[in-house]
Write a protein that holds these residues in place. Structure first.
Motif, PDB file in Angstrom:
ATOM      1  N   TYR A 418       1.034  -0.792   0.129  1.00 57.63           N
ATOM      2  CA  TYR A 418      -0.313   0.427  -0.102  1.00 57.63           C
ATOM      3  C   TYR A 418       0.643   1.697   0.124  1.00 57.63           C
ATOM      4  N   ALA A 419       2.357   1.317   0.394  1.00 56.50           N
ATOM      5  CA  ALA A 419       3.381   2.052  -0.341  1.00 56.50           C
ATOM      6  C   ALA A 419       3.114   2.853  -1.469  1.00 56.50           C
ATOM      7  N   ASP A 420       3.489   1.954  -1.940  1.00 55.23           N
ATOM      8  CA  ASP A 420       4.091   1.902  -3.458  1.00 55.23           C
ATOM      9  C   ASP A 420       2.953   3.419  -3.859  1.00 55.23           C
ATOM     10  N   GLY A 421       4.062   3.740  -4.390  1.00 58.56           N
ATOM     11  CA  GLY A 421       3.027   5.202  -4.923  1.00 58.56           C
ATOM     12  C   GLY A 421       3.392   6.993  -3.768  1.00 58.56           C
ATOM     13  N   LEU A 422       3.144   6.391  -2.680  1.00 56.33           N
ATOM     14  CA  LEU A 422       2.889   7.193  -1.921  1.00 56.33           C
ATOM     15  C   LEU A 422       4.651   7.547  -1.388  1.00 56.33           C
ATOM     16  N   ASP A 423       4.275   9.275  -0.903  1.00 55.87           N
ATOM     17  CA  ASP A 423       5.926  10.111  -1.113  1.00 55.87           C
ATOM     18  C   ASP A 423       6.370   9.626   0.604  1.00 55.87           C
ATOM     19  N   LEU A 424       6.580   8.970   0.750  1.00 52.78           N
ATOM     20  CA  LEU A 424       7.243   8.611   2.756  1.00 52.78           C
ATOM     21  C   LEU A 424       8.007   9.459   2.965  1.00 52.78           C
ATOM     22  N   SER A 425       9.146  10.228   2.027  1.00 52.52           N
ATOM     23  CA  SER A 425       9.850  10.649   3.026  1.00 52.52           C
ATOM     24  C   SER A 425       9.354  12.020   2.964  1.00 52.52           C
ATOM     25  N   ASN A 426       8.037  13.140   2.395  1.00 51.98           N
ATOM     26  CA  ASN A 426       8.523  14.283   2.846  1.00 51.98           C
ATOM     27  C   ASN A 426       6.699  14.623   3.747  1.00 51.98           C
ATOM     28  N   PRO A 427       7.325  15.356   4.521  1.00 52.86           N
ATOM     29  CA  PRO A 427       7.244  15.919   5.529  1.00 52.86           C
ATOM     30  C   PRO A 427       5.414  16.530   5.369  1.00 52.86           C
ATOM     31  N   ALA A 428       5.508  17.347   5.128  1.00 54.63           N
ATOM     32  CA  ALA A 428       4.146  18.311   4.453  1.00 54.63           C
ATOM     33  C   ALA A 428       3.134  17.160   3.404  1.00 54.63           C
ATOM     34  N   ALA A 429       3.485  16.184   3.439  1.00 57.40           N
ATOM     35  CA  ALA A 429       2.568  15.322   2.472  1.00 57.40           C
ATOM     36  C   ALA A 429       2.004  14.213   3.120  1.00 57.40           C
TER      37      ALA A 429
END
Length: 473
Positions: A418-429
């Motif tokens: 479910y993490a595929d395609g998500l911006d995990l490293s961007n706090p603003a997201a």
């Protein structure tokens, strides 16, 4: 308006004005004997006498209002439903109190509300230090369900003895993954002489009924195959692991027998899930599928919610899965299931956050929603949510609908499909959420319902710290 007995209220009215019975009777134009009967509840207070009281003394007729009495009875019933009150109070007694001593009734309601606010403040203070304790005083659980939840929470939602016993039995029986119902039914018959029968008369709520004399286990016809297997495994738990379950429940710090009985059911259900989804096989399948909930459900023959629940238990020493948090809520925000394999804090008194994707799941039935969410303490999590629904019959039969959510710390998110395609490293997201308005410290949140406990609301309309709350009033 119906006729009411209001003797105590009449006496109070007379005493507040320093009147004798004769003076009051003369003032409203009735006989002394009639007034005496009214004050002793031998005669009801009629509309005509009530109007005379209003004319003579200018009193608020709400003092004798039937609606006011009904409202007070309702408030008193809510107070008496508090688990902290062990005495059973009959409705007739509450009605008598509301009718004859409304001031005492209102005082009881007021004291209980103050008590509730004090618990909220204690919970908020405890939440801010990351514990369910304030000093040496434990927070009292609101229900037996809360005590059982705390029992599993303290064990990180993993009961190793039951997990190992279930895995041993599954291996001994060489149970076919995804088709275990028949194998468990055979074990019940061969070892315990218990027959299984599908009963069309059992409701979906009843699910299972065991007759120990006839050695007959009846299952509801509303259950799917995976649910049937789960109920069979639960019955097997009581028969073959009853002593272990009793010992585990006895080790809990429960305050009453109801909590202990509920814990036994919870432990039996835990065993059932572990038998249908044996630990090593399930963990290997989960890692291979990158924790794809639907694929796991198909392989093991269980539903979405049951799969999520099992995923939240994978904390065997030396063979850990992703430490998940699991929650189930209804549309009103009531939390009916709440488990955590780690230290995620679920609010007990402050509600939950409307910005959490678990509530968006109701608007998109059967769709899996993902969300990267940050808490006020700076920690970030990945959440997966979906609605689940169950029916009890035909077209007009009511259905139950919940939303279930599975979450993990962001550092584990890359292991999930479910993490595929998500911006995990961007706090603003990340979406900023909280554990509930009463303990959340985000003052500028557009969804804030009220200020945090212990933080005053700015009275200046031009500089209110909680303008969204004020604007929505």
């Amino acid at each position: 308006m119906r006729k009411v007995l209001a003797g105590v209220r009449l006496k109070r009215l007379r005493e507040e004005r320093n009147l004798t019975q004769q003076a009051l009777a003369s003032a409203i134009g009735i006989s002394l004997s009639y007034l005496n009967q009214l004050e002793n509840n031998q005669r009801p207070l009629t509309v005509s006498v009530l109007l005379k009281l209003g004319t003579a003394f200018g009193i608020d007729l709400q003092l004798f209002s039937e609606e006011d009495e009904a409202r007070l009875i309702s408030d008193l019933r809510e107070v008496m439903s508090d688990p902290a009150i062990s005495e059973t109070i009959a409705i007739a007694e509450l009605r008598e109190l509301a009718s004859n001593m409304p001031a005492v009734g209102r005082a009881i309601v007021s004291l209980h509300r103050r008590y509730g606010r004090a618990l909220d403040q204690l919970a908020a203070l405890a939440a801010r230090v990351g514990d369910d304790r304030q000093g040496d005083v434990p927070l009292p659980p609101s229900t037996a369900f809360e005590e059982v939840r705390d029992f599993f929470y303290a064990r990180h939602n993993h009961i190793s003895q039951l997990d190992e016993a279930a895995e041993h039995i599954a291996a001994e029986m060489k149970m076919p993954i995804g088709r275990m119902g028949t194998a468990i039914a055979m074990r019940l018959f061969e070892r315990h002489q218990i027959r299984m029968e599908i009963d069309n008369m059992l409701s979906a709520e009843m699910q299972r009924h065991f007759d120990p004399v006839a050695r007959l286990l009846r299952l509801s016809a509303h259950l799917r195959q995976g649910q049937q297997a789960f109920q069979l495994a639960t019955q097997l738990a009581f028969l073959e692991q009853g002593e272990l379950i009793d010992d585990l429940a006895a080790a809990g710090t429960f305050t009453n027998s109801q909590s202990q009985s509920l814990a036994r059911i919870g432990l039996a259900n835990y065993f059932a899930g572990a038998l249908i989804m044996p630990y090593a096989a399930f963990l290997a399948a989960a890692e291979d599928a990158r924790y794809d909930i639907e694929l796991l459900g198909q392989r093991f023959g269980v539903g979405f919610e049951t799969t999520c629940h099992r995923l939240s238990t994978l904390q065997r020493p030396g063979a850990h899965g992703v430490p998940f948090f699991f929650i189930r809520v209804d549309r009103a925000g009531n939390i009916s299931k709440r488990q955590s394999a780690t230290d995620f804090h679920f609010s007990r008194f402050g509600g939950t956050c409307p910005l959490w994707n678990v509530y968006e799941a109701f608007a998109q039935p059967d769709h899996i929603l993902t969300q990267v969410a940050s808490m006020p303490d700076g920690r970030t999590y990945l959440w997966i949510a979906r609605s689940v629904s169950r029916g009890q019959g035909g077209y007009r039969a009511p259905r139950k609908t919940f939303a279930v959510a599975l979450g993990c710390d962001i550092r584990h998110a890359s292991q999930l499909v479910y993490a595929d395609g998500l911006d995990l490293s961007n706090p603003a997201a990340a979406t900023p959420i909280g554990a509930g308005c009463k303990i959340c410290e985000r003052p500028a949140c557009p969804q804030r319902a009220f200020p945090p406990i212990g933080q005053p609301l700015n009275a200046d309309p031009n500089r209110s710290a909680f303008a969204p709350y004020a604007a929505m009033r």
